[in-house]
Design a protein around this motif. Structure first.
Motif, short mmCIF file in Angstrom:
data_model
loop_
_atom_site.label_atom_id
_atom_site.label_comp_id
_atom_site.label_asym_id
_atom_site.label_seq_id
_atom_site.Cartn_x
_atom_site.Cartn_y
_atom_site.Cartn_z
N GLY A 14 0.79 -1.22 0.00
CA GLY A 14 0.00 0.00 0.00
C GLY A 14 0.83 1.27 0.00
N LYS A 15 0.11 2.38 -0.04
CA LYS A 15 0.71 3.69 -0.13
C LYS A 15 1.47 4.11 1.12
N PHE A 16 0.89 3.81 2.27
CA PHE A 16 1.46 4.26 3.53
C PHE A 16 2.21 3.14 4.21
N PRO A 17 3.47 3.35 4.56
CA PRO A 17 4.27 2.29 5.17
C PRO A 17 3.68 1.83 6.50
N SER A 18 3.58 0.55 6.67
CA SER A 18 3.17 -0.02 7.94
C SER A 18 3.73 -1.43 8.05
N ARG A 19 3.75 -1.92 9.26
CA ARG A 19 4.20 -3.29 9.53
C ARG A 19 3.07 -4.01 10.24
N ILE A 20 3.02 -5.30 10.06
CA ILE A 20 2.04 -6.12 10.76
C ILE A 20 2.80 -7.17 11.56
N LEU A 21 2.50 -7.24 12.85
CA LEU A 21 3.12 -8.23 13.73
C LEU A 21 2.07 -9.29 14.05
N PHE A 22 2.44 -10.54 13.79
CA PHE A 22 1.56 -11.68 14.07
C PHE A 22 2.17 -12.52 15.18
N PRO A 23 1.40 -12.84 16.22
CA PRO A 23 1.89 -13.83 17.18
C PRO A 23 2.08 -15.16 16.43
N LEU A 24 3.13 -15.90 16.75
CA LEU A 24 3.37 -17.16 16.04
C LEU A 24 2.22 -18.15 16.19
N ASN A 25 1.47 -18.08 17.29
CA ASN A 25 0.36 -19.01 17.45
C ASN A 25 -0.79 -18.71 16.49
N LYS A 26 -0.70 -17.64 15.72
CA LYS A 26 -1.71 -17.33 14.70
C LYS A 26 -1.21 -17.66 13.30
N ILE A 27 0.01 -18.17 13.19
CA ILE A 27 0.60 -18.54 11.90
C ILE A 27 0.70 -20.05 11.79
N GLU A 28 0.11 -20.59 10.72
CA GLU A 28 0.19 -22.03 10.46
C GLU A 28 1.36 -22.37 9.56
N GLY A 29 1.74 -21.45 8.69
CA GLY A 29 2.84 -21.73 7.78
C GLY A 29 3.33 -20.49 7.05
N ILE A 30 4.59 -20.55 6.66
CA ILE A 30 5.22 -19.52 5.84
C ILE A 30 5.78 -20.23 4.62
N PHE A 31 5.46 -19.74 3.43
CA PHE A 31 5.95 -20.41 2.23
C PHE A 31 6.58 -19.40 1.28
N PRO A 32 7.59 -19.83 0.52
CA PRO A 32 8.25 -18.92 -0.42
C PRO A 32 7.31 -18.60 -1.58
N VAL A 33 7.45 -17.41 -2.10
CA VAL A 33 6.64 -16.96 -3.25
C VAL A 33 7.59 -16.63 -4.38
N ARG A 34 7.36 -17.21 -5.50
CA ARG A 34 8.16 -16.93 -6.69
C ARG A 34 7.34 -16.06 -7.62
N LEU A 35 7.89 -14.91 -8.00
CA LEU A 35 7.20 -14.04 -8.93
C LEU A 35 7.29 -14.63 -10.33
N LYS A 36 6.19 -14.61 -11.06
CA LYS A 36 6.16 -15.14 -12.42
C LYS A 36 6.83 -14.15 -13.36
N SER A 37 7.66 -14.67 -14.26
CA SER A 37 8.29 -13.78 -15.24
C SER A 37 7.26 -13.40 -16.30
N LYS A 38 7.48 -12.26 -16.96
CA LYS A 38 6.53 -11.76 -17.94
C LYS A 38 6.88 -12.19 -19.35
N ASN A 39 7.68 -13.21 -19.51
CA ASN A 39 8.08 -13.68 -20.86
C ASN A 39 7.02 -14.51 -21.49
#
Length: 132
Positions: A107-132
């Motif tokens: 978004g336009k305005f900088p902010s951070r979001i802090l999540f307690p770990l007990n609210k996170i089930e998983g973190i996964f890598p995201v690969r950006l798709k190339s535009k070719n």
């Protein structure tokens, strides 16, 4: 950069203590609160926002406003214990603490979001798709 390189030995209470005075938005199930100033962070369990006490580890998230973008981030997706649609399917991970994770919001305005770990089930890598 590896996700694990963003690990730090810091608790959510310690991180929030560094953010005292910032405008924060408390997010929890059934809460519809307006943003307010983070007035005080107690050594354990509680924070004070607009005169009210909250238990950060019981919340879904805490959004912190008026904060500069992080110099180092990794694009990730998050799976949470609560429904977010696809809001966190591609977001910038800032750090992983002992009991929380911190992401940089879009978004336009900088902010951070802090999540307690007990609210996170998983973190996964995201690969950006190339535009070719």
């Amino acid at each position: 950069m590896s996700i694990l390189k963003l690990r730090k030995n810091i608790t959510l209470q310690q991180r929030l203590a560094r953010l005292t005075g910032h405008l924060v938005e408390i997010n929890g199930e059934g809460l519809g609160l307006e943003p307010g100033r983070l007035q005080r962070v107690f050594k354990s369990n509680f924070i004070q926002v607009q005169g009210e006490l909250f238990v950060p580890l019981s919340l879904q998230s805490i959004r912190v406003f008026d904060i500069n973008p992080a110099p180092r981030t990794v694009r990730v997706g998050l799976r949470t214990t609560f429904n977010t649609g696809k809001a966190f399917s591609s977001i910038r991970l800032v750090e992983i603490g002992t009991d929380f994770i911190e992401v940089q919001s879009k978004g336009k305005f900088p902010s951070r979001i802090l999540f307690p770990l007990n609210k996170i089930e998983g973190i996964f890598p995201v690969r950006l798709k190339s535009k070719n």
